[in-house]
Design a protein around this motif. Structure first.
Motif, PDB file in Angstrom:
ATOM      1  N   LEU A   1     -55.924 -34.222  47.594  1.00  0.00           N
ATOM      2  CA  LEU A   1     -55.636 -34.612  48.976  1.00  0.00           C
ATOM      3  C   LEU A   1     -54.203 -34.257  49.363  1.00  0.00           C
ATOM      4  N   VAL A   2     -53.265 -34.622  48.502  1.00  0.00           N
ATOM      5  CA  VAL A   2     -51.856 -34.400  48.833  1.00  0.00           C
ATOM      6  C   VAL A   2     -51.529 -32.913  48.850  1.00  0.00           C
ATOM      7  N   GLU A   3     -52.054 -32.170  47.883  1.00  0.00           N
ATOM      8  CA  GLU A   3     -51.747 -30.734  47.832  1.00  0.00           C
ATOM      9  C   GLU A   3     -52.339 -29.990  49.027  1.00  0.00           C
ATOM     10  N   LYS A   4     -53.559 -30.368  49.399  1.00  0.00           N
ATOM     11  CA  LYS A   4     -54.255 -29.648  50.466  1.00  0.00           C
ATOM     12  C   LYS A   4     -53.830 -30.092  51.867  1.00  0.00           C
ATOM     13  N   TYR A   5     -53.552 -31.396  52.037  1.00  0.00           N
ATOM     14  CA  TYR A   5     -53.336 -31.918  53.390  1.00  0.00           C
ATOM     15  C   TYR A   5     -52.012 -32.672  53.594  1.00  0.00           C
ATOM     16  N   GLY A   6     -51.341 -33.056  52.515  1.00  0.00           N
ATOM     17  CA  GLY A   6     -50.204 -33.948  52.650  1.00  0.00           C
ATOM     18  C   GLY A   6     -48.860 -33.304  52.399  1.00  0.00           C
ATOM     19  N   ASP A   7     -47.924 -34.146  51.987  1.00  0.00           N
ATOM     20  CA  ASP A   7     -46.564 -33.717  51.662  1.00  0.00           C
ATOM     21  C   ASP A   7     -46.490 -33.436  50.170  1.00  0.00           C
TER      22      ASP A   7
ATOM     23  N   THR B   1     -45.346 -31.875  46.620  1.00  0.00           N
ATOM     24  CA  THR B   1     -44.415 -31.339  45.635  1.00  0.00           C
ATOM     25  C   THR B   1     -45.013 -31.789  44.310  1.00  0.00           C
ATOM     26  N   PRO B   2     -44.652 -31.172  43.190  1.00  0.00           N
ATOM     27  CA  PRO B   2     -45.234 -31.602  41.912  1.00  0.00           C
ATOM     28  C   PRO B   2     -45.024 -33.097  41.621  1.00  0.00           C
ATOM     29  N   ASP B   3     -43.949 -33.686  42.125  1.00  0.00           N
ATOM     30  CA  ASP B   3     -43.682 -35.114  41.951  1.00  0.00           C
ATOM     31  C   ASP B   3     -43.648 -35.766  43.336  1.00  0.00           C
ATOM     32  N   TYR B   4     -44.796 -35.718  44.034  1.00  0.00           N
ATOM     33  CA  TYR B   4     -44.841 -36.116  45.442  1.00  0.00           C
ATOM     34  C   TYR B   4     -44.578 -37.609  45.663  1.00  0.00           C
ATOM     35  N   THR B   5     -44.146 -37.885  46.888  1.00  0.00           N
ATOM     36  CA  THR B   5     -43.836 -39.243  47.318  1.00  0.00           C
ATOM     37  C   THR B   5     -45.120 -39.968  47.680  1.00  0.00           C
ATOM     38  N   ILE B   6     -45.189 -41.244  47.299  1.00  0.00           N
ATOM     39  CA  ILE B   6     -46.300 -42.118  47.665  1.00  0.00           C
ATOM     40  C   ILE B   6     -45.733 -43.321  48.408  1.00  0.00           C
ATOM     41  N   PRO B   7     -46.552 -43.979  49.184  1.00  0.00           N
ATOM     42  CA  PRO B   7     -47.939 -43.694  49.497  1.00  0.00           C
ATOM     43  C   PRO B   7     -48.070 -42.541  50.491  1.00  0.00           C
ATOM     44  N   GLN B   8     -49.271 -41.973  50.501  1.00  0.00           N
ATOM     45  CA  GLN B   8     -49.643 -41.024  51.550  1.00  0.00           C
ATOM     46  C   GLN B   8     -50.995 -41.476  52.095  1.00  0.00           C
ATOM     47  N   VAL B   9     -51.107 -41.467  53.414  1.00  0.00           N
ATOM     48  CA  VAL B   9     -52.308 -41.953  54.088  1.00  0.00           C
ATOM     49  C   VAL B   9     -52.946 -40.816  54.867  1.00  0.00           C
ATOM     50  N   PHE B  10     -54.279 -40.745  54.765  1.00  0.00           N
ATOM     51  CA  PHE B  10     -55.059 -39.680  55.390  1.00  0.00           C
ATOM     52  C   PHE B  10     -56.226 -40.285  56.152  1.00  0.00           C
ATOM     53  N   LEU B  11     -56.612 -39.616  57.224  1.00  0.00           N
ATOM     54  CA  LEU B  11     -57.827 -39.953  57.960  1.00  0.00           C
ATOM     55  C   LEU B  11     -58.866 -38.903  57.622  1.00  0.00           C
ATOM     56  N   GLU B  12     -60.046 -39.348  57.279  1.00  0.00           N
ATOM     57  CA  GLU B  12     -61.142 -38.448  56.917  1.00  0.00           C
ATOM     58  C   GLU B  12     -62.217 -38.565  57.999  1.00  0.00           C
TER      59      GLU B  12
ATOM     60  N   VAL C   1     -59.596 -33.514  57.538  1.00  0.00           N
ATOM     61  CA  VAL C   1     -58.742 -34.537  56.945  1.00  0.00           C
ATOM     62  C   VAL C   1     -57.373 -34.401  57.595  1.00  0.00           C
ATOM     63  N   GLN C   2     -56.831 -35.522  58.066  1.00  0.00           N
ATOM     64  CA  GLN C   2     -55.537 -35.512  58.741  1.00  0.00           C
ATOM     65  C   GLN C   2     -54.567 -36.435  58.004  1.00  0.00           C
ATOM     66  N   HIS C   3     -53.428 -35.883  57.598  1.00  0.00           N
ATOM     67  CA  HIS C   3     -52.356 -36.662  56.977  1.00  0.00           C
ATOM     68  C   HIS C   3     -51.638 -37.417  58.083  1.00  0.00           C
ATOM     69  N   VAL C   4     -51.458 -38.739  57.919  1.00  0.00           N
ATOM     70  CA  VAL C   4     -50.813 -39.507  58.979  1.00  0.00           C
ATOM     71  C   VAL C   4     -49.480 -40.124  58.574  1.00  0.00           C
ATOM     72  N   LEU C   5     -49.233 -40.299  57.273  1.00  0.00           N
ATOM     73  CA  LEU C   5     -47.915 -40.796  56.896  1.00  0.00           C
ATOM     74  C   LEU C   5     -47.663 -40.658  55.409  1.00  0.00           C
ATOM     75  N   THR C   6     -46.372 -40.611  55.099  1.00  0.00           N
ATOM     76  CA  THR C   6     -45.875 -40.589  53.721  1.00  0.00           C
ATOM     77  C   THR C   6     -44.818 -41.677  53.616  1.00  0.00           C
ATOM     78  N   GLY C   7     -44.780 -42.365  52.484  1.00  0.00           N
ATOM     79  CA  GLY C   7     -43.740 -43.357  52.240  1.00  0.00           C
ATOM     80  C   GLY C   7     -42.360 -42.740  52.377  1.00  0.00           C
ATOM     81  N   GLN C   8     -41.400 -43.566  52.706  1.00  0.00           N
ATOM     82  CA  GLN C   8     -40.046 -43.099  52.975  1.00  0.00           C
ATOM     83  C   GLN C   8     -39.107 -43.434  51.815  1.00  0.00           C
ATOM     84  N   PRO C   9     -38.606 -42.421  51.091  1.00  0.00           N
ATOM     85  CA  PRO C   9     -37.716 -42.673  49.960  1.00  0.00           C
ATOM     86  C   PRO C   9     -36.408 -43.366  50.354  1.00  0.00           C
ATOM     87  N   ARG C  10     -36.076 -43.351  51.645  1.00  0.00           N
ATOM     88  CA  ARG C  10     -34.830 -43.984  52.099  1.00  0.00           C
ATOM     89  C   ARG C  10     -34.850 -45.496  51.912  1.00  0.00           C
TER      90      ARG C  10
END
Length: 111
Positions: free
Chosen positions: A53-59, A61-72, A78-87
């Motif tokens: 899901l993350v590789e095809k539709y999200g943000d 990287t090999p060590d990607y940020t979570i959470p990531q939310v998708f609408l199916e 499939v639509q990526h709607v948000l990624t957690g914020q490392p800040r």
């Protein structure tokens, strides 16, 4: 017009951005919309689906940020709607709140 089929979340149980910050509001959103919430924990066998899901539709990287939310959707979209914020946790919470107040979410609620 395609119809929402599910909400998918890529997460980890140990991540405070994920549990409860993202998972709990997404459970409520899924219930409100009458669709299932699919949980893909990156520390289980679900990691294959999470990575896909993350590789095809999200943000991705090999060590990607979570959470990531998708609408199916029922048409396969499939639509990526948000990624957690490392800040910081407050920024992730704000991103979730923003999504839940967005025109996109309102359109899903009225569909």
């Amino acid at each position: 017009m395609s119809k929402l089929k599910a909400i998918d979340i890529v997460y980890a149980n140990w991540c405070p951005h994920c549990v409860p910050t993202a998972v709990e509001p997404m459970k409520k959103a899924a219930a409100q919309l009458g669709v299932p919430l699919n949980l893909y924990d990156i520390d289980t066998d679900a990691v294959r689906k999470a990575d896909e899901l993350v590789e095809k539709y999200g943000d991705w990287t090999p060590d990607y940020t979570i959470p990531q939310v998708f609408l199916e959707f029922d048409d396969g979209k499939v639509q990526h709607v948000l990624t957690g914020q490392p800040r910081g946790l407050a920024y992730t919470k704000q991103a979730i709140d923003d999504f839940l107040r967005s025109d996109l979410f309102r359109s899903l609620s009225s569909a």
